[in-house]
Design a protein around this motif. Structure first.
Motif, PDB file in Angstrom:
ATOM      1  N   LEU A  49      -7.897  -5.049   6.017  1.00 42.95           N
ATOM      2  CA  LEU A  49      -6.577  -5.730   4.798  1.00 42.95           C
ATOM      3  C   LEU A  49      -6.272  -5.688   3.625  1.00 42.95           C
ATOM      4  CD1 LEU A  49      -4.595  -8.567   7.333  1.00 42.95           C
ATOM      5  CD2 LEU A  49      -3.855  -6.544   6.853  1.00 42.95           C
ATOM      6  N   THR A  68      -5.930  -2.614   1.617  1.00 45.35           N
ATOM      7  CA  THR A  68      -5.132  -1.507   2.206  1.00 45.35           C
ATOM      8  C   THR A  68      -4.118  -2.229   1.371  1.00 45.35           C
ATOM      9  OG1 THR A  68      -5.239  -1.340   4.563  1.00 45.35           O
ATOM     10  CG2 THR A  68      -3.387  -0.872   3.266  1.00 45.35           C
ATOM     11  N   MET A 117      -0.445  -2.097   1.235  1.00 42.25           N
ATOM     12  CA  MET A 117       0.352  -2.417   2.167  1.00 42.25           C
ATOM     13  C   MET A 117       0.095  -3.922   2.831  1.00 42.25           C
ATOM     14  SD  MET A 117       2.885  -0.039   0.432  1.00 42.25           S
ATOM     15  CE  MET A 117       4.275  -0.742   2.093  1.00 42.25           C
ATOM     16  N   ARG A 148      -0.715  -4.809   5.069  1.00 36.05           N
ATOM     17  CA  ARG A 148      -0.757  -5.132   6.293  1.00 36.05           C
ATOM     18  C   ARG A 148      -1.024  -4.083   7.502  1.00 36.05           C
ATOM     19  NH1 ARG A 148       3.012  -1.941   8.667  1.00 36.05           N
ATOM     20  NH2 ARG A 148       5.405  -1.003   7.420  1.00 36.05           N
ATOM     21  N   GLY A 156      -1.067  -0.416   9.988  1.00 32.91           N
ATOM     22  CA  GLY A 156      -0.353   0.184  10.821  1.00 32.91           C
ATOM     23  C   GLY A 156       0.470   0.525  11.907  1.00 32.91           C
ATOM     24  N   GLU A 157       1.925   0.640  12.398  1.00 26.08           N
ATOM     25  CA  GLU A 157       1.739   0.433  13.810  1.00 26.08           C
ATOM     26  C   GLU A 157       1.824   1.918  14.513  1.00 26.08           C
ATOM     27  OE1 GLU A 157       3.481  -1.708  14.951  1.00 26.08           O
ATOM     28  OE2 GLU A 157       3.494  -3.562  13.401  1.00 26.08           O
ATOM     29  N   GLU A 204       4.586   4.589  13.916  1.00 26.57           N
ATOM     30  CA  GLU A 204       5.090   4.729  12.148  1.00 26.57           C
ATOM     31  C   GLU A 204       3.642   6.073  11.809  1.00 26.57           C
ATOM     32  OE1 GLU A 204       5.268   1.184   9.238  1.00 26.57           O
ATOM     33  OE2 GLU A 204       3.649   0.813  10.472  1.00 26.57           O
ATOM     34  N   ASP A 223      -1.583   5.875   5.713  1.00 21.09           N
ATOM     35  CA  ASP A 223      -2.631   4.547   5.772  1.00 21.09           C
ATOM     36  C   ASP A 223      -2.648   3.504   4.857  1.00 21.09           C
ATOM     37  OD1 ASP A 223      -3.192   5.463   3.164  1.00 21.09           O
ATOM     38  OD2 ASP A 223      -5.254   6.349   3.462  1.00 21.09           O
ATOM     39  N   GLY A 224      -0.862   3.092   4.656  1.00 20.99           N
ATOM     40  CA  GLY A 224      -0.408   1.712   3.885  1.00 20.99           C
ATOM     41  C   GLY A 224      -1.199   1.964   2.346  1.00 20.99           C
ATOM     42  N   GLY A 225      -2.013   2.901   1.878  1.00 20.14           N
ATOM     43  CA  GLY A 225      -2.865   3.514   0.739  1.00 20.14           C
ATOM     44  C   GLY A 225      -3.779   3.169   0.680  1.00 20.14           C
ATOM     45  N   ARG A 226      -4.323   3.003   1.773  1.00 21.63           N
ATOM     46  CA  ARG A 226      -5.915   3.277   1.435  1.00 21.63           C
ATOM     47  C   ARG A 226      -6.452   4.512   0.915  1.00 21.63           C
ATOM     48  NH1 ARG A 226     -10.093   2.748   5.759  1.00 21.63           N
ATOM     49  NH2 ARG A 226     -11.896   1.163   4.278  1.00 21.63           N
TER      50      ARG A 226
END
Ligand SMILES: NC(=O)c1ccc[n+]([C@@H]2O[C@H](COP(=O)([O-])OP(=O)(O)OC[C@H]3O[C@@H](n4cnc5c(N)ncnc54)[C@H](OP(=O)(O)O)[C@@H]3O)[C@@H](O)[C@H]2O)c1
Length: 248
Positions: free
Chosen positions: A205, A208, A210, A212, A214-215, A218, A243-246
């Motif tokens: 977390l 990452t 973003m 959070r 992911g779902e 998504e 990847d929420g920007g990972r």
């Protein structure tokens, strides 16, 4: 979306990301062959879209399974337009604590089975000008201390994706999505204690942007987009991080 009327085979379709992919494809009008070892979760998914999702219980690593799975899709829907290699095995642990049998088990599900399924499906994907989507992971591009075997398998899957994209073009497109952390049953079967899981999740977390996990939906949306020849007909060999920007 125009996956309407396409016949799409999804492995690991009973739970997590694969379940979202099967339901996304069915929602958009595709016919789905849903594969996994356990019949019950597959049946639950098939019941959500009666007549369009066929549950085919199978272990993708078993001898002859890829041929049997492809035959089941053809028998039920008469054609095969896309294969989504989503079934995956994750067993985490440091090198010194993790036997090579774990590496073999992961490579069997995460690399060998996708290659075998693509081989078995190819005679049907070629005339259909179909496609393959491999569900890989950011673990295939990042350094993965404590998860080296898993990362190595996903790196191999990324390589398979890119090489086959060139080898099979222009008849068949081959792409991969690389999810960051998504809340699915995968985390509970990865061989970690509750405390280890908690600290890994906290670290992920924090790393990452973003903020959070992911779902499943998504990830599934991108898989459906890659299957769709209208939206992605000129996309092949792509490794798409979701990847929420990972990995940014
Ligand atoms: N969750 C994440 O954070 C994350 C991140 C990056 C990538 N991924 C990738 O996403 C994919 C889906 O994982 P998930 O997170 O959705 O976890 P999951 O819910 O545990 O999904 C894995 C699925 O694969 C199936 N499977 C495992 N071994 C199989 C075999 N030998 N034959 C047939 N099916 C098999 C499982 O069903 P049965 O047990 O019934 O066979 C299960 O439905 C995996 O490739 C994983 O590496 C996940």
């Amino acid at each position: 979306m125009s996956v309407e009327g396409l016949s799409v085979l999804v492995t690991g379709a009973g739970t997590g990301i694969g379940r979202s992919i099967a339901l996304c494809a069915a929602r958009e009008g595709a016919f789905v062959t849903a594969v996994g070892r356990r019949a019950e979760p597959l049946r639950e998914v098939a019941d959500k879209s009666p007549g369009t999702i066929e549950a085919v219980p199978a272990d993708v690593t078993a001898d002859g399974a890829p041929e049997r799975i492809v035959a089941a899709a053809l028998e039920r829907f008469g054609r095969l337009d896309a294969v989504v290699n989503n079934a995956g095995l994750a067993r985490f642990g440091r090198l010194a604590d993790t036997g090579l049998d774990e590496l073999d088990a992961m490579l069997a599900v995460n690399v060998r089975a996708p290659a075998a399924l693509i081989r078995a499906a190819l005679p049907h994907l070629e005339p259909a000008h179909g496609s393959v989507v491999n569900v890989s992971s950011v673990a295939g591009t990042l350094a993965m201390p404590g998860r080296a075997y898993y990362g190595a398998g996903k790196a191999a899957l990324n390589s398979l994706t890119r090489s086959l994209a060139r080898e099979l073009a222009p008849a068949v497109r081959v792409n991969a999505v690389l999810p960051g952390p998504v809340d699915t049953p995968l985390w509970h079967g990865a061989g970690m204690t509750e405390d280890e899981q908690e600290s890994l999740r906290a670290g992920l977390l924090a790393d990452t942007p973003m903020g959070r996990f992911g779902e499943g939906d998504e990830i599934a949306g991108w898989v459906c987009r890659l299957i769709d020849p209208e939206q992605s007909g000129w996309v092949t060999g792509a490794l798409i991080p979701v990847d929420g920007g990972r990995t940014a």
